[in-house]
Design a protein around this motif. Structure first.
Motif, PDB file in Angstrom:
ATOM      1  N   VAL A   1       5.500 -16.009  18.454  1.00 47.14           N
ATOM      2  CA  VAL A   1       7.078 -15.833  17.930  1.00 47.14           C
ATOM      3  C   VAL A   1       7.387 -15.050  17.841  1.00 47.14           C
ATOM      4  CG1 VAL A   1       7.111 -15.404  14.761  1.00 47.14           C
ATOM      5  CG2 VAL A   1       5.113 -16.636  15.575  1.00 47.14           C
ATOM      6  N   GLU A   2       8.183 -14.504  18.273  1.00 49.07           N
ATOM      7  CA  GLU A   2       8.370 -13.001  19.058  1.00 49.07           C
ATOM      8  C   GLU A   2       9.722 -14.202  20.192  1.00 49.07           C
ATOM      9  OE1 GLU A   2       6.843 -10.204  20.948  1.00 49.07           O
ATOM     10  OE2 GLU A   2       5.564  -9.178  18.340  1.00 49.07           O
ATOM     11  N   THR A   3       8.978 -14.540  21.066  1.00 44.98           N
ATOM     12  CA  THR A   3       9.372 -15.196  21.456  1.00 44.98           C
ATOM     13  C   THR A   3      10.555 -16.623  21.225  1.00 44.98           C
ATOM     14  OG1 THR A   3       8.586 -13.888  23.242  1.00 44.98           O
ATOM     15  CG2 THR A   3      10.310 -16.258  24.042  1.00 44.98           C
TER      16      THR A   3
ATOM     17  N   PRO B   1       5.363  -8.661  28.390  1.00 41.93           N
ATOM     18  CA  PRO B   1       6.777  -9.057  27.872  1.00 41.93           C
ATOM     19  C   PRO B   1       7.221  -9.127  26.765  1.00 41.93           C
ATOM     20  CG  PRO B   1       5.393 -11.554  28.497  1.00 41.93           C
ATOM     21  CD  PRO B   1       4.410 -10.148  28.245  1.00 41.93           C
TER      22      PRO B   1
ATOM     23  N   LEU C   1       7.922 -18.289  25.277  1.00 41.53           N
ATOM     24  CA  LEU C   1       8.283 -18.955  26.920  1.00 41.53           C
ATOM     25  C   LEU C   1       9.266 -20.541  26.555  1.00 41.53           C
ATOM     26  CD1 LEU C   1      10.902 -17.399  27.990  1.00 41.53           C
ATOM     27  CD2 LEU C   1       9.400 -17.226  30.084  1.00 41.53           C
TER      28      LEU C   1
ATOM     29  N   TYR D   1      16.499 -17.377  28.600  1.00 37.89           N
ATOM     30  CA  TYR D   1      15.227 -17.425  28.789  1.00 37.89           C
ATOM     31  C   TYR D   1      14.478 -17.233  27.354  1.00 37.89           C
ATOM     32  CZ  TYR D   1      16.050 -19.753  33.751  1.00 37.89           C
ATOM     33  OH  TYR D   1      16.870 -20.268  34.519  1.00 37.89           O
ATOM     34  N   GLY D   2      14.889 -15.760  26.870  1.00 38.38           N
ATOM     35  CA  GLY D   2      14.315 -15.820  25.607  1.00 38.38           C
ATOM     36  C   GLY D   2      12.999 -14.265  25.929  1.00 38.38           C
ATOM     37  N   GLN D   3      12.489 -14.108  27.121  1.00 44.60           N
ATOM     38  CA  GLN D   3      11.924 -13.698  27.381  1.00 44.60           C
ATOM     39  C   GLN D   3      11.943 -11.950  28.528  1.00 44.60           C
ATOM     40  OE1 GLN D   3       7.410 -14.897  25.965  1.00 44.60           O
ATOM     41  NE2 GLN D   3       7.165 -13.911  28.511  1.00 44.60           N
TER      42      GLN D   3
ATOM     43  N   SER E   1       9.799 -10.484  23.646  1.00 46.44           N
ATOM     44  CA  SER E   1      10.721 -11.487  23.462  1.00 46.44           C
ATOM     45  C   SER E   1      12.290 -10.735  23.236  1.00 46.44           C
ATOM     46  CB  SER E   1      11.053 -11.750  22.210  1.00 46.44           C
ATOM     47  OG  SER E   1      10.948 -11.170  21.317  1.00 46.44           O
ATOM     48  N   PHE E   2      13.327 -11.817  23.865  1.00 51.81           N
ATOM     49  CA  PHE E   2      14.825 -11.426  23.640  1.00 51.81           C
ATOM     50  C   PHE E   2      15.660 -12.217  23.045  1.00 51.81           C
ATOM     51  CE2 PHE E   2      19.627 -11.014  25.626  1.00 51.81           C
ATOM     52  CZ  PHE E   2      18.805  -9.412  25.963  1.00 51.81           C
ATOM     53  N   LYS E   3      15.821 -11.962  22.472  1.00 51.94           N
ATOM     54  CA  LYS E   3      16.834 -12.472  21.159  1.00 51.94           C
ATOM     55  C   LYS E   3      17.487 -13.635  21.503  1.00 51.94           C
ATOM     56  CE  LYS E   3      13.996 -13.085  17.276  1.00 51.94           C
ATOM     57  NZ  LYS E   3      12.960 -12.107  18.124  1.00 51.94           N
TER      58      LYS E   3
ATOM     59  N   ARG F   1       7.400 -25.355  44.601  1.00 56.50           N
ATOM     60  CA  ARG F   1       9.881 -24.661  44.095  1.00 56.50           C
ATOM     61  C   ARG F   1       9.283 -23.823  45.160  1.00 56.50           C
ATOM     62  NH1 ARG F   1      10.704 -24.055  37.904  1.00 56.50           N
ATOM     63  NH2 ARG F   1      12.930 -23.208  38.194  1.00 56.50           N
TER      64      ARG F   1
ATOM     65  N   TRP G   1      19.791 -13.334  31.936  1.00 60.33           N
ATOM     66  CA  TRP G   1      18.232 -13.604  31.744  1.00 60.33           C
ATOM     67  C   TRP G   1      17.718 -13.951  30.799  1.00 60.33           C
ATOM     68  CZ3 TRP G   1      16.050 -15.960  35.927  1.00 60.33           C
ATOM     69  CH2 TRP G   1      14.574 -15.468  36.354  1.00 60.33           C
TER      70      TRP G   1
ATOM     71  N   TRP H   1       6.701 -18.720  36.635  1.00 58.37           N
ATOM     72  CA  TRP H   1       7.897 -19.511  36.002  1.00 58.37           C
ATOM     73  C   TRP H   1       8.531 -19.013  34.684  1.00 58.37           C
ATOM     74  CZ3 TRP H   1       7.823 -25.479  37.414  1.00 58.37           C
ATOM     75  CH2 TRP H   1       7.797 -25.251  38.150  1.00 58.37           C
ATOM     76  N   THR H   2       9.944 -18.968  35.107  1.00 63.89           N
ATOM     77  CA  THR H   2      10.305 -18.925  33.776  1.00 63.89           C
ATOM     78  C   THR H   2      11.304 -19.529  32.842  1.00 63.89           C
ATOM     79  OG1 THR H   2      10.496 -16.017  34.813  1.00 63.89           O
ATOM     80  CG2 THR H   2      11.846 -16.367  32.797  1.00 63.89           C
ATOM     81  N   ASP H   3      11.531 -19.697  34.429  1.00 64.97           N
ATOM     82  CA  ASP H   3      12.157 -21.192  34.558  1.00 64.97           C
ATOM     83  C   ASP H   3      12.233 -22.509  33.454  1.00 64.97           C
ATOM     84  OD1 ASP H   3      15.751 -22.813  34.438  1.00 64.97           O
ATOM     85  OD2 ASP H   3      13.983 -23.759  35.374  1.00 64.97           O
TER      86      ASP H   3
ATOM     87  N   LYS I   1      10.299 -21.763  22.917  1.00 64.01           N
ATOM     88  CA  LYS I   1      11.351 -22.205  23.027  1.00 64.01           C
ATOM     89  C   LYS I   1      12.877 -22.584  23.767  1.00 64.01           C
ATOM     90  CE  LYS I   1      14.882 -18.157  24.120  1.00 64.01           C
ATOM     91  NZ  LYS I   1      16.005 -17.886  22.369  1.00 64.01           N
ATOM     92  N   GLN I   2      12.698 -22.827  24.391  1.00 66.42           N
ATOM     93  CA  GLN I   2      13.152 -23.544  25.677  1.00 66.42           C
ATOM     94  C   GLN I   2      12.746 -25.305  25.403  1.00 66.42           C
ATOM     95  OE1 GLN I   2      12.900 -22.950  30.662  1.00 66.42           O
ATOM     96  NE2 GLN I   2      12.417 -20.288  29.625  1.00 66.42           N
TER      97      GLN I   2
ATOM     98  N   SER J   1       2.248 -15.036  28.837  1.00 66.07           N
ATOM     99  CA  SER J   1       2.940 -14.895  28.517  1.00 66.07           C
ATOM    100  C   SER J   1       4.153 -16.180  28.266  1.00 66.07           C
ATOM    101  CB  SER J   1       3.418 -14.150  30.028  1.00 66.07           C
ATOM    102  OG  SER J   1       2.556 -14.984  31.308  1.00 66.07           O
ATOM    103  N   ASN J   2       3.573 -17.260  29.150  1.00 66.34           N
ATOM    104  CA  ASN J   2       4.255 -17.836  28.677  1.00 66.34           C
ATOM    105  C   ASN J   2       4.533 -18.844  27.874  1.00 66.34           C
ATOM    106  OD1 ASN J   2       5.166 -17.508  31.534  1.00 66.34           O
ATOM    107  ND2 ASN J   2       3.252 -18.934  32.120  1.00 66.34           N
TER     108      ASN J   2
ATOM    109  N   LEU K   1       3.739 -12.848  20.946  1.00 67.31           N
ATOM    110  CA  LEU K   1       4.904 -13.454  21.898  1.00 67.31           C
ATOM    111  C   LEU K   1       5.622 -14.545  21.817  1.00 67.31           C
ATOM    112  CD1 LEU K   1       3.602 -12.063  25.489  1.00 67.31           C
ATOM    113  CD2 LEU K   1       5.802 -11.388  23.431  1.00 67.31           C
TER     114      LEU K   1
END
Lengths: 299, 234, 258, 337, 389
Positions: E261-263, A121, E235, A215-217, A123-125, A271, A211, E202-204, E238-239, E231-232, E259
């Motif tokens: 720190v990057e994300t 993945p 994420l 969500y940042g990634q 990261s998307f700032k 979900r 997106w 999940w992403t959200d 951050k959230q 990978s999570n 990831l």
């Protein structure tokens, strides 16, 4: 038991997710309306769009507004290419071939991204001015949340305006309803279909940016499940119906978030089950969808 | 204006129209008559370019249009009002009308024509925001006609305009068709209802099982005896 | 002669449109009736209602005294009433033989297990079906086409196959919807001969929708004329030919415009 | 058409040859090649059974993975070793299934997996098969998600998302090809009986079939249920082959993989599904060394996708399929020859 | 005569020169999920393994024979995993297998290897019941150790007692580590306020974030322990922060990825997690490893799993040396003799009968975007491995 702020916060979360589904559903429903194609490749455009912005905005340093315009154009071009390369030739063939081709396209794009970008993945700032936090007693949100809601509503509004008011838009709806008569009216049907692909894809690519920023990634495989859910939104709303696609998107977004928010935590695992449960329920009780027009069965 | 020579159209291997020739002069109303399945609609579709002829030639204003695309024919001034009207049920009346003018440019001219169509069919103006699917049969036929006119045609092809309409409505409809001709539009219409069509046309062709059986001025066909034989056997 | 098919006060509305209004029929056993009328008069809708493909808004359909108004098409077929279609509904990608074999469905008795194990009784039944199919193919002079894919047949043969298929079903009443559509005059004449022959050989009761007048007039003992969904005339071909109402329905009212 | 006794003998002969081949394979091939052969067999069973529903009956179902999941979990629970049940916190069998000291033998366990898959097909089929075309596809896809969700949440039976490992490895080349033979035989028998004919009639033209006396729901359900049985069998074989199952394995991707195999091979043909399964798996394992050598991970899938698109563009009826009369969307003056 | 002498010399030279290389290499199979959700830890582990093999070969190999790694990407797919293990053993005749940094995959691959009598060493799969269930050897600590270390740190060092736990129900490892953490937290006198569940794909996470914030605002929660895979974790960090959650966030070795720190960006600041070792440590062995890694791959080691992959190969080589043979049957004997092996990721000793080494846990905090060791903990309390499924 739950406070007002909790309820509001969760509703907002649902609306934001709903916006994303609705934007994607918009493009899918138009294409489905005309071609009866579940365009799995639509999901790939989310991924491609997100990485496109990543590279031109974060890496090449083009400013955001320009990047967003570029991503719209790029997405549109991709959609156009897909249509011209493969779908056009397949029109008139078995429907299944079209469906499988779109699946093939999705697989191709996903693995191409995996190869070129990396299986990791990224990261998307969120750009700084979209990451400003606002805390009130009722809600905590960021400017990106506002941006998503406003830009989605704006896109939906413009899209609706386009479809309702412009020559091309009316032609698009006419083609969806009766391709043969549309052709009789002198409408270049192929051009209309290409435009539908281009528009839908442009919006999908833009959604990829939303997106990422939210969500940042981003990752090479981010588009698939989202794409499938967007199609569920299309069906729930009623295929071929543009307001239906939006309603379907919001219904799904809210259902996903609120079910987690208000059911005991162990139900979190349901979900996706809930999303598809809604789908089956709607199909059985109201096969034409919440806003759809009943399809005539000709004998 | 329009000249069809030795037209043959096949569906797969089945010939639907065989060796049909006909001419339509400028400003005329010409009728193609015949019972169910005689090949009338097929002939119109071939003239419009929706079906490709297996052989034969179609020329329009002296130009060979046999292989021209439908949209180009629309641009050249041919319009078809299809059988069953082909109204876009989910679009509004006005949207349907505007689609008729799809291949034209110039907003002002189109708006002017829209006004003219509304003048011709006041009922459509009353209902311009209404969804076309909710119109009555007669109104839908008006709409289909109006939509055809919106392309500013010089040659208007009408496929069974009276189909499924009550006699009173049919009379109204044909009055309108005459008025359209007065505005300088040439009309080629297909009808099963021979008396109605003969009453309004300058010349008529009768098809039976895909081939031309009779043709002539309405007066000549008026006795209806031959026509009756074609229709009911005898 | 006993009435085999009886229809009383049949109505069908599509939305606001009335496609069939107060249709009635008493079809005696062994007769051929014709059903004619201008485009859009509702002939096919009547067939759709009788064969159960559509459900009426009002009315009653009795077949051999059984009320079949709300039966499914397959139930009606099992009782012995089947039909053909105006717009040819063959099983396009299957062979001629398969098209015919399928039609024996209502009479086949062998069970699932018998089919799986290919028991002697199953085998015997398949053979019977084969013989039945052979007979029909011979009758229709189609034996050479046995292995052909239905959609690759010349159109006239496809039309015939449609009728042949209905016959394998061994119905008592057969509804033919425009059987000669798309045929040339010669083919149509041959078809009429064939239909008459079938009628005698199988002692079938038939109802024919047609637009080719000589065809139907030569075939039917009585003709019903439909206009705007209701019966405007009923009688022998000769009576129909000279009925003013019928002429008007077809040719229009003479003084309407002129 | 071959009919009756003689064709049956051919079948038996083919079976014997197949088993001779399997024996030779175990003698002369190493386990890796055997592994691939077994996998081809399992996928063939799944694809052949999907062919009954999608190819012959013309219902474009995407629910196959769900039935495979049901078969996999059922047979696993029945055969799971007593000694490990406690370590993995899996329940003992209740009395009516043999009681706490009983473990089912492989064959009946697999059958039971198939039967339960069929029961599920019967329950879900009744409402879902009423839907047409793409609605049916999407609803059956929804069914897959719902079964996966249940497999995740019924932790007492399935250990939830963690899945079950240490499943006894009963599946071998003999079992697999025995089942493949049974599957092909049963479906061949169905196709050549009035049942299969009714299904094909429904595929070709539902209304026409109906006026000839075919009750659509019955035969749609039949194709769905029989297809589900063998999907369940394939799932059971798969579980006892990889020896570990998780809910996620039976998701979209598995369904799509099988559908792609079927369409690539050719729907509604006897050989098509097997050709599809074998050729795609061959491609995959033949390309594997290349992918590793070039270190371009994802290369297989890309070639896979390109191949798929090319086949669809130039031979949409599949590798061994024949062109069929299909409804077409016509654009621009093409409907007349 | 002279001619013959020269020729003889050349032959001799060549035979000596080839004696190292002409020797059959010792083949070691490496199975990893190089694509898929575990790629960000499995890839560094694979690289570490490559580096170790190269170093060993430069130093003359093991038992005078070079090591050859056969690396297979199994794409996070069960079928691929089984296929790869069979292929490596049957076709490539590998002497031992190394693989995976996640428990699920070891659970599939290792029992199969055991059937063949081939030793399986996992660099980074931390479920302490792996040996019992699959016969594999761990090059890393068990989850019970790392969970206990964080519980100890939270309660004893920071005085935080009321914890929420976020479990990724799709991953065995997360379910296990969270179960051990709950046990350890109670042992140290803390309290599990509630558990929340999510899944890898999940992403959200907004709805879970809002719930945690609700608890936080009521003052019912002091911290959150998140059992996320690489990978999570960024994420989620951050959230969480962007959703207004301010309580401390703890994690496990899945957080040991760039990831985070990057994300996570600023949101990752202050996140505390347990892992095998810190690459920031100044000890020569770590610094040498970092330099060699950078020289070979052009980038610094991404996380501790690079070191674990490296150590796994080194331990295996050592075991082969100790056993004096690359016969797969003998390798376990060699492994059992390993005591006090100085690896990059710490000291590895297999105590009597155990296949899980006793290693200390590094507690790391993100400070200024860097992973900083705050403490090395050898947990005083070890949750019973049986607690986890």
């Amino acid at each position: 038991m739950f406070s007002w702020s909790y309820f509001l916060q969760q509703t907002m979360n649902g609306v934001i997710l709903g916006c994303i589904y609705a934007l994607l559903a918009l493009g899918m429903t138009v294409v489905y309306g005309i071609l009866r194609l579940i365009n799995f490749a639509h999901g790939a455009l989310i991924t491609v769009g997100a990485f496109f912005v990543y590279f031109i905005f974060f890496r090449a340093g083009i400013n955001l507004a320009a990047s967003l315009l570029l991503v719209l154009g790029f997405g549109g071009l991709m959609g156009l290419l897909l249509d011209v390369i493969a779908y056009r030739k397949l029109r008139g063939g078995p429907e299944v071939a079209l469906l499988i081709t779109s699946l093939g396209f999705y697989t191709f794009v996903e693995n191409f991204m995996k190869m070129v970008v990396s299986p990791q993945p990224y990261s998307f700032k969120t750009p700084a001015y979209l990451a400003v936090m606002y805390k009130t007693s009722l809600l905590t949100f960021r400017s990106i949340d506002v941006f998503i809601i406003v830009s989605s509503l704006l896109i939906m509004f413009i899209f609706n305006l386009f479809v309702k008011k412009t020559r091309m838009g009316i032609a698009m709806r006419a083609t969806a309803e009766n391709l043969e008569v549309a052709h009789l009216m002198g409408i270049e049907v192929n051009r209309v279909i290409a435009l539908a692909f281009a528009l839908g894809s442009a919006i999908a690519a833009f959604t990829g940016f939303l997106w990422g920023a939210k969500y940042g990634q981003i990752a090479y495989d981010m588009g698939f499940l989202t794409g499938v859910k967007a199609f569920v939104a299309v069906v729930v709303g009623g295929v071929g119906s543009i307001p239906g696609a939006m309603v379907g998107g919001f219904v799904l977004g809210l259902a996903e978030i609120l079910s987690i928010a208000f059911l005991p935590t162990r139900f979190a695992e349901y979900r996706d089950g809930i999303v598809f449960g809604i789908l089956i329920l709607v199909l059985l009780l109201r096969p034409s969808g919440l806003m759809g027009v009943k399809e005539e069965v000709r004998v | 204006m329009l000249k069809v020579e030795n037209l043959t159209v096949k569906y797969g291997v089945i010939p639907a129209v065989m060796n049909v020739s006909l001419t339509v002069g400028r400003g005329q109303i010409v009728a193609i008559l015949g019972a169910n399945g005689a090949g009338k609609t097929t002939t119109l579709k071939a003239i419009m370019g929706v079906l490709r002829p297996a052989s034969g030639q179609i020329s329009y204003q002296g130009e060979d249009i046999t292989h021209m695309s439908p949209s180009n024919r629309v641009r050249k001034g041919i319009a078809l009002v299809p059988e069953g009207r082909g109204i876009f049920n989910r679009l509004t009346v006005e949207e349907n009308l505007l689609l008729g003018a799809y291949s034209r440019s110039g907003n002002d001219v189109i708006m002017k024509d829209l006004k003219e169509v509304y003048a011709l069919f006041p009922r459509l103006e009353e209902r311009k925001k209404q969804i076309a699917g909710t119109l009555s049969g007669g109104e839908q036929q008006m709409l289909a006609l109006g939509r055809g006119l919106m392309s500013k045609p010089q040659l208007l092809l009408l496929d069974e305009p009276s189909l499924g309409l009550a006699p009173l409505v049919v009379r109204e409809l044909y009055a309108t068709i005459s008025r359209i001709r007065e505005q300088g539009v040439t009309i080629l219409l297909v009808e099963q209802s021979a008396a109605v069509a003969l009453g309004a046309s300058d010349y008529a062709y009768v098809l039976e099982s895909g081939s031309l059986k009779l043709s002539g001025k309405p007066e000549e066909l008026k006795s209806l005896e031959d026509v009756k034989r074609v229709y009911l056997g005898g | 002669m006993a009435t085999i098919l009886k229809v009383e006060g049949l109505w069908k509305n599509f939305g606001g449109l009335t496609a069939v209004s107060d249709y009635f029929l008493e079809l005696p056993e062994g007769e051929i009736y014709g059903l004619i009328g201008p485009n859009g008069a509702g002939k096919t809708t009547v067939f759709n209602l009788i064969s159960g493909v559509l459900k009426p808004s009002k009315g009653r359909i009795l077949f051999q005294g059984i009320d079949i108004t709300w039966f499914r098409p397959d139930q009606i077929a099992a009782l012995g009433l089947t039909r053909t279609f105006q717009n040819l509904r063959l099983f396009p990608s299957l062979t001629v033989e398969m098209n015919l074999r399928i039609a024996y469905h209502t009479h086949a008795r062998s069970g699932f297990l018998a089919a799986l194990l290919s028991t002697p009784s199953f085998f015997r039944e398949e053979k019977e079906i084969g013989q039945k199919v052979d007979r029909i193919l011979e009758l229709f002079e189609m034996s050479d086409f046995r292995e052909e894919i239905a959609s690759s047949l010349p159109y006239g043969w496809q039309r015939k196959l449609d009728i042949a298929r209905a016959l394998v079903c061994e119905p008592q009443v057969l509804l033919l919807d425009e059987p000669s559509a798309g045929m040339n005059t010669k083919e149509a004449e041959d078809l009429a001969v064939l239909i008459r022959r079938i009628h005698e050989e199988f002692r079938l009761t038939m109802m024919v929708v047609e637009h080719r007048m000589p065809f139907v007039m030569g075939l039917a003992s009585r003709i019903q004329v439909l206009d705007y969904g209701s019966v405007i005339a009923f009688g022998t071909p000769e009576e129909i030919r000279n009925n003013q109402k019928v002429i008007e329905a077809y040719l229009g009212v003479g003084d309407l415009i002129a | 058409m071959k009919q009756g006794i003689r064709a049956e003998w051919y079948f038996l002969l083919g079976g014997l040859l197949l088993f001779g081949g399997a024996f030779l394979a175990t003698q002369f091939l190493n386990r890796y090649l055997l592994y691939i052969l077994v996998l081809m067999g399992i996928y063939s069973i799944a694809t052949v059974s999907l062919n009954l529903t999608n190819g012959y009956a013309g219902l474009f179902s995407l629910g196959h993975a769900a039935f495979m999941a049901i078969g996999a979990y059922t047979s696993t629970l029945l055969t799971f070793p007593l000694a490990l049940r406690e370590a993995y916190e899996l329940p003992m069998l209740p009395a009516f299934l043999g009681g706490p000291n009983f473990v089912w033998p492989f064959f009946p366990a697999i059958c039971m997996g198939g039967v339960l898959a069929s029961v599920a097909a019967l329950l879900i089929g009744a409402p879902v098969l009423r839907l047409r075309g793409h609605y049916l596809s999407v609803a059956s896809l929804g069914f897959v998600v719902i079964v996966t969700t249940l497999a995740k949440t019924m932790k007492g039976l399935t250990r939830g998302p963690m899945g079950i490992s240490a499943i006894p490895s009963y599946t071998n080349i003999y079992w697999t090809y025995l089942w493949l033979l049974i599957t092909v035989y049963v479906i061949w028998r169905i196709v050549n009986s009035r049942f299969g004919r009714a299904m094909m009639a429904l595929r070709e033209d539902e209304t026409a079939a109906q006026v000839l006396g075919v009750y659509p729901m019955k035969y749609k359900l039949m194709s769905f249920v029989v297809g589900a049985f063998f999907a369940g069998v394939a799932g059971g074989l798969y579980a006892h082959f990889t020896k570990a199952i998780r809910p996620f394995e039976f998701s979209f991707f598995l369904t799509f993989q099988i559908v792609v195999m079927l369409i690539l091979g050719g729907m509604g043909t006897t050989a098509g599904p097997i050709v599809g399964a074998v050729s795609l798996l061959t491609l995959r394992y033949a390309l594997k060394p290349l992918e590793e050598h070039l270190k371009i991970y994802g290369l297989i899938e890309i070639i896979y996708a390109v191949l798929l698109i090319v086949v669809m563009l130039f031979k949409p009826e599949g590798l061994v399929g024949q062109k069929r009369g299909v409804k077409k969307i016509t654009v621009g003056g093409k409907s007349s020859a | 005569m002279k001619k013959w002498f020269v020729l003889g010399f050349v032959v001799l030279f060549l035979s000596v020169a080839f004696s190292v290389y002409a020797q059959e290499p010792i083949k070691i199979g490496v199975v990893m999920g190089l694509t898929g959700p575990w790629a960000s830890i499995d890839t560094p582990a694979t690289n570490g393994a490559k580096l170790a093999a190269e170093e060993i070969n430069k130093a003359g190999g093991v038992l005078g024979r070079p090591i050859e790694l056969k690396i297979v990407d199994t794409k996070a797919d069960e079928g691929e995993t089984v296929a790869a293990v069979i292929r490596l053993i049957e076709n490539e005749k590998v002497s031992a297998l190394v693989g995976y940094c996640d428990t699920h995959w070891v659970n599939i691959a290792a029992p199969l290897a055991r059937e063949y009598g081939v030793t399986f060493v996992t660099p980074g799969a931390t479920h302490p019941r792996i040996p019992e269930r699959t016969g594999a050897w761990l090059a890393c600590f068990g989850d019970n150790a790392q969970a206990a270390a964080i519980a100890e740190y939270a309660v004893k060092d920071l005085g935080l007692k009321k914890g929420a736990i976020w479990v990724d129900t799709a991953v065995d490892f997360s379910v296990a580590v969270c179960a051990y953490f709950a046990d350890a937290l109670k042992h140290y006198g803390g309290e599990v306020v509630y558990e929340d569940y999510f899944e890898t794909n999940w992403t959200d996470f907004s709805s879970m974030v809002a719930r945690l914030k609700e608890y936080q605002d009521k003052g019912e929660v002091d911290f959150v322990y998140v059992g996320a895979i690489p990978s999570n974790c960024g994420l989620i960090a951050k959230q969480l922060r962007e959703g207004g959650v301010t309580v401390p966030m703890f994690g496990e070795d899945g957080f040991d990825t760039p990831l985070l720190v990057e994300t996570g960006g600023e949101a990752a600041e202050g996140v505390v997690f347990a892992t095998h070792m810190s690459l920031e440590d100044q000890t020569p062995i770590i610094q040498n490893f970092k330099n060699a890694y950078q020289a070979m791959f052009g980038t610094l080691p991404e996380n501790a799993f690079a070191a674990l992959g490296y150590d796994a190969i080194k331990v295996l080589a050592k075991a082969i040396e100790l056993a004096g043979s690359d016969d797969p049957k003998k390798i376990p004997e060699g492994l059992a003799q390993i005591k006090g092996f100085e690896g990059v990721s710490g000291t590895i000793s297999y105590e009597a009968g155990s296949q899980v080494p006793n290693k200390s846990v590094a507690v790391i905090e993100v400070k200024g975007g860097k992973f900083t060791t705050v403490k090395q903990i050898a947990p005083e309390y070890m949750p019973d491995p049986k607690l986890a499924k």
